[in-house]
Design a protein around this motif. Structure first.
Motif, PDB file in Angstrom:
ATOM      1  N   GLY A  33      89.270  51.970  50.179  1.00 21.53           N
ATOM      2  CA  GLY A  33      89.226  53.451  50.341  1.00 21.53           C
ATOM      3  C   GLY A  33      89.114  54.026  51.675  1.00 21.53           C
ATOM      4  N   THR A  79      85.593  50.565  49.368  1.00 19.58           N
ATOM      5  CA  THR A  79      85.247  49.129  49.719  1.00 19.58           C
ATOM      6  C   THR A  79      86.557  48.663  50.634  1.00 19.58           C
ATOM      7  OG1 THR A  79      86.832  47.935  48.015  1.00 19.58           O
ATOM      8  CG2 THR A  79      84.848  48.632  47.348  1.00 19.58           C
ATOM      9  N   TYR A  80      86.295  47.710  51.562  1.00 17.38           N
ATOM     10  CA  TYR A  80      87.289  47.298  52.465  1.00 17.38           C
ATOM     11  C   TYR A  80      86.808  46.082  52.797  1.00 17.38           C
ATOM     12  CZ  TYR A  80      83.848  47.742  56.320  1.00 17.38           C
ATOM     13  OH  TYR A  80      82.543  47.832  57.068  1.00 17.38           O
ATOM     14  N   SER A 101      99.812  50.735  41.790  1.00 19.98           N
ATOM     15  CA  SER A 101     100.922  49.678  41.697  1.00 19.98           C
ATOM     16  C   SER A 101     101.895  50.088  42.730  1.00 19.98           C
ATOM     17  CB  SER A 101     101.637  49.367  40.516  1.00 19.98           C
ATOM     18  OG  SER A 101     102.665  48.713  40.215  1.00 19.98           O
ATOM     19  N   SER A 102     103.180  49.864  42.609  1.00 21.21           N
ATOM     20  CA  SER A 102     104.278  50.141  43.547  1.00 21.21           C
ATOM     21  C   SER A 102     105.679  50.192  42.760  1.00 21.21           C
ATOM     22  CB  SER A 102     104.394  48.899  44.635  1.00 21.21           C
ATOM     23  OG  SER A 102     105.479  49.250  45.535  1.00 21.21           O
ATOM     24  N   ALA A 129     106.012  54.911  46.376  1.00 20.96           N
ATOM     25  CA  ALA A 129     106.786  54.274  47.344  1.00 20.96           C
ATOM     26  C   ALA A 129     106.985  55.222  48.502  1.00 20.96           C
ATOM     27  CB  ALA A 129     108.243  53.603  46.812  1.00 20.96           C
ATOM     28  N   ALA A 154     101.028  56.565  55.102  1.00 20.28           N
ATOM     29  CA  ALA A 154      99.883  55.450  54.843  1.00 20.28           C
ATOM     30  C   ALA A 154     100.672  54.138  54.840  1.00 20.28           C
ATOM     31  CB  ALA A 154      99.730  55.512  53.402  1.00 20.28           C
TER      32      ALA A 154
HETATM   33  N1  NAP Z   1     102.313  53.068  51.711  1.00 25.87           N
HETATM   34  C1  NAP Z   1     103.114  53.083  50.695  1.00 25.87           C
HETATM   35  O1  NAP Z   1     104.346  53.774  50.687  1.00 25.87           O
HETATM   36  C2  NAP Z   1     102.829  52.333  49.335  1.00 25.87           C
HETATM   37  C3  NAP Z   1     103.867  52.108  48.326  1.00 25.87           C
HETATM   38  C4  NAP Z   1     103.540  51.368  47.258  1.00 25.87           C
HETATM   39  C5  NAP Z   1     102.248  51.082  47.094  1.00 25.87           C
HETATM   40  N2  NAP Z   1     101.366  51.234  48.067  1.00 25.87           N
HETATM   41  C6  NAP Z   1     100.039  50.331  47.434  1.00 25.87           C
HETATM   42  O2  NAP Z   1      98.986  51.569  47.928  1.00 25.87           O
HETATM   43  C7  NAP Z   1      97.837  50.882  48.087  1.00 25.87           C
HETATM   44  C8  NAP Z   1      97.389  51.345  49.297  1.00 25.87           C
HETATM   45  O3  NAP Z   1      98.235  51.145  50.061  1.00 25.87           O
HETATM   46  P1  NAP Z   1      98.064  51.874  51.793  1.00 25.87           P
HETATM   47  O4  NAP Z   1      99.685  52.143  52.223  1.00 25.87           O
HETATM   48  O5  NAP Z   1      97.202  53.167  51.646  1.00 25.87           O
HETATM   49  O6  NAP Z   1      97.575  50.876  52.653  1.00 25.87           O
HETATM   50  P2  NAP Z   1      96.519  50.718  53.821  1.00 25.87           P
HETATM   51  O7  NAP Z   1      96.502  51.893  54.894  1.00 25.87           O
HETATM   52  O8  NAP Z   1      96.938  49.476  54.432  1.00 25.87           O
HETATM   53  O9  NAP Z   1      95.102  50.592  53.028  1.00 25.87           O
HETATM   54  C9  NAP Z   1      94.943  49.605  52.673  1.00 25.87           C
HETATM   55  C10 NAP Z   1      93.349  49.658  52.200  1.00 25.87           C
HETATM   56  O10 NAP Z   1      92.844  48.353  51.518  1.00 25.87           O
HETATM   57  C11 NAP Z   1      91.865  47.497  52.245  1.00 25.87           C
HETATM   58  N3  NAP Z   1      92.001  46.098  51.927  1.00 25.87           N
HETATM   59  C12 NAP Z   1      93.011  45.362  52.417  1.00 25.87           C
HETATM   60  N4  NAP Z   1      92.832  44.039  51.831  1.00 25.87           N
HETATM   61  C13 NAP Z   1      91.591  44.122  51.318  1.00 25.87           C
HETATM   62  C14 NAP Z   1      90.731  43.162  50.635  1.00 25.87           C
HETATM   63  N5  NAP Z   1      91.218  41.879  50.612  1.00 25.87           N
HETATM   64  N6  NAP Z   1      89.769  43.657  50.121  1.00 25.87           N
HETATM   65  C15 NAP Z   1      89.313  44.875  49.906  1.00 25.87           C
HETATM   66  N7  NAP Z   1      90.048  45.844  50.595  1.00 25.87           N
HETATM   67  C16 NAP Z   1      91.274  45.520  51.307  1.00 25.87           C
HETATM   68  C17 NAP Z   1      92.052  48.083  53.479  1.00 25.87           C
HETATM   69  O11 NAP Z   1      90.972  47.857  54.384  1.00 25.87           O
HETATM   70  P3  NAP Z   1      90.969  46.635  55.618  1.00 25.87           P
HETATM   71  O12 NAP Z   1      92.175  46.473  56.185  1.00 25.87           O
HETATM   72  O13 NAP Z   1      89.695  46.847  56.451  1.00 25.87           O
HETATM   73  O14 NAP Z   1      90.391  45.456  54.855  1.00 25.87           O
HETATM   74  C18 NAP Z   1      92.359  49.340  53.409  1.00 25.87           C
HETATM   75  O15 NAP Z   1      91.210  50.216  53.088  1.00 25.87           O
HETATM   76  C19 NAP Z   1      98.269  49.348  48.181  1.00 25.87           C
HETATM   77  O16 NAP Z   1      97.982  48.772  46.838  1.00 25.87           O
HETATM   78  C20 NAP Z   1      99.703  49.355  48.344  1.00 25.87           C
HETATM   79  O17 NAP Z   1     100.241  48.328  47.886  1.00 25.87           O
HETATM   80  C21 NAP Z   1     101.460  51.841  48.996  1.00 25.87           C
END
Ligand code: NAP
Length: 248
Positions: free
Chosen positions: A11, A33-34, A142-143, A187, A192
């Motif tokens: 988050g 969490t992170y 999910s995705s 997607a 993000a």
């Molecule tokens: N952006 C898109 O277009 C998109 C599309 C489809 C699905 N999604 C999904 O949406 C979700 C969020 O993605 P986002 O685009 O917002 O990505 P992001 O900006 O990279 O954020 C990911 C978050 O997860 C944390 N994280 C990573 N590995 C972790 C672990 N092992 N334990 C706990 N926390 C962890 C990161 O913190 P730290 O790096 O500090 O660990 C960060 O807070 C993901 O599941 C992704 O697959 C995103």
């Protein structure tokens, strides 16, 4: 439900932080969490605190969502400081791009562990408390890759598809306890994850894959999340938040 107590994994930025903001604005106390980026956690906490009232509490918890021991420890902390959780958002995810030629067994295991096992570990912690109060909302991020395959690689697609199976099984078993379990399949969320680093030119190419005039943003995912939060008769579904890309 009198008091909303939430956990948003991953988050500290992107989609998870936008969902956490929505929860704080709805008077929830929550933990985000992170795993790695302390600077993001500090900024996220400051950002969320700017919306909170005196009776709300925000925790930032560092540790790997894909480690069952860490998840158990985190839940103990949340429970003792905030109380039993009634909203869980399994959002933490990694997406290392690997083709079949490039992927190692370690890449595969790591992605499945964080993206899929982590969601299961968190569900396992919160479900007994949700059952005890006959209320719960679990939302798994999910995705599009879960059903369309995507471009990140087999490990990512399989981890996100696994989340949909977990979602539907849990929805069936837990529905009579007042717990809904749903998924969102985003997607092309341009503010993000990997897309946030891309140039405008590179992002423009993504528009060819969708059927609306703009790319998505984290707020689009928040709207889907809020709908699921407010919908006791909706469970086991996957909401596509991807500009129609699922139709390709
Ligand atoms: N952006 C898109 O277009 C998109 C599309 C489809 C699905 N999604 C999904 O949406 C979700 C969020 O993605 P986002 O685009 O917002 O990505 P992001 O900006 O990279 O954020 C990911 C978050 O997860 C944390 N994280 C990573 N590995 C972790 C672990 N092992 N334990 C706990 N926390 C962890 C990161 O913190 P730290 O790096 O500090 O660990 C960060 O807070 C993901 O599941 C992704 O697959 C995103």
């Amino acid at each position: 439900m009198d008091k909303l107590i939430a956990v948003v994994t991953g988050g500290t930025r992107g989609i998870g932080l936008a969902i956490a903001e929505s929860l704080v604005k709805r008077d929830a106390s929550l933990a985000i969490t992170y795993k790695g980026e302390d600077k993001d956690a500090v900024n996220a906490r400051r950002h969320l605190e700017s919306f909170k009232k005196d009776n709300q509490c925000i925790l930032t918890l560092k540790g790997d969502a894909g480690d069952s021991g860490v998840v158990a420890e985190h839940y103990n902390t949340v429970r003792s400081k905030l109380g039993p959780v009634n909203i869980l958002v399994n959002n933490a995810g990694i997406m290392p791009a690997r083709s079949f030629d490039e992927i190692s067994v370690q890449d595969w295991d790591e992605t499945l562990r964080v993206n899929l096992s982590g969601a299961f570990y968190w569900c396992r912690q919160v479900v007994p408390d949700m059952k005890a109060t006959n209320f719960g909302r679990i939302v798994n991020i999910s995705s599009l890759a879960a059903r369309g395959g995507g471009v990140v690689g087999p490990h990512y697609a399989a981890s996100k598809a696994g989340m949909l199976g977990l979602t539907r099984y849990a929805a069936k078993e837990l529905g009579f306890n007042g717990i809904t379990v749903n998924a969102i399949a985003p997607a092309f969320i341009e503010d993000a994850g990997i897309f946030a680093q891309w140039t405008q030119e590179k992002r423009a190419l993504l528009k060819e894959k969708i059927f609306v005039p703009r790319l998505g943003n984290a707020l689009d995912v928040v709207r889907a999340f809020e709908y699921l939060l407010d919908s006791p008769f909706v469970t086991g579904v996957t909401l596509d938040v991807n500009g129609g890309a699922f139709m390709i």
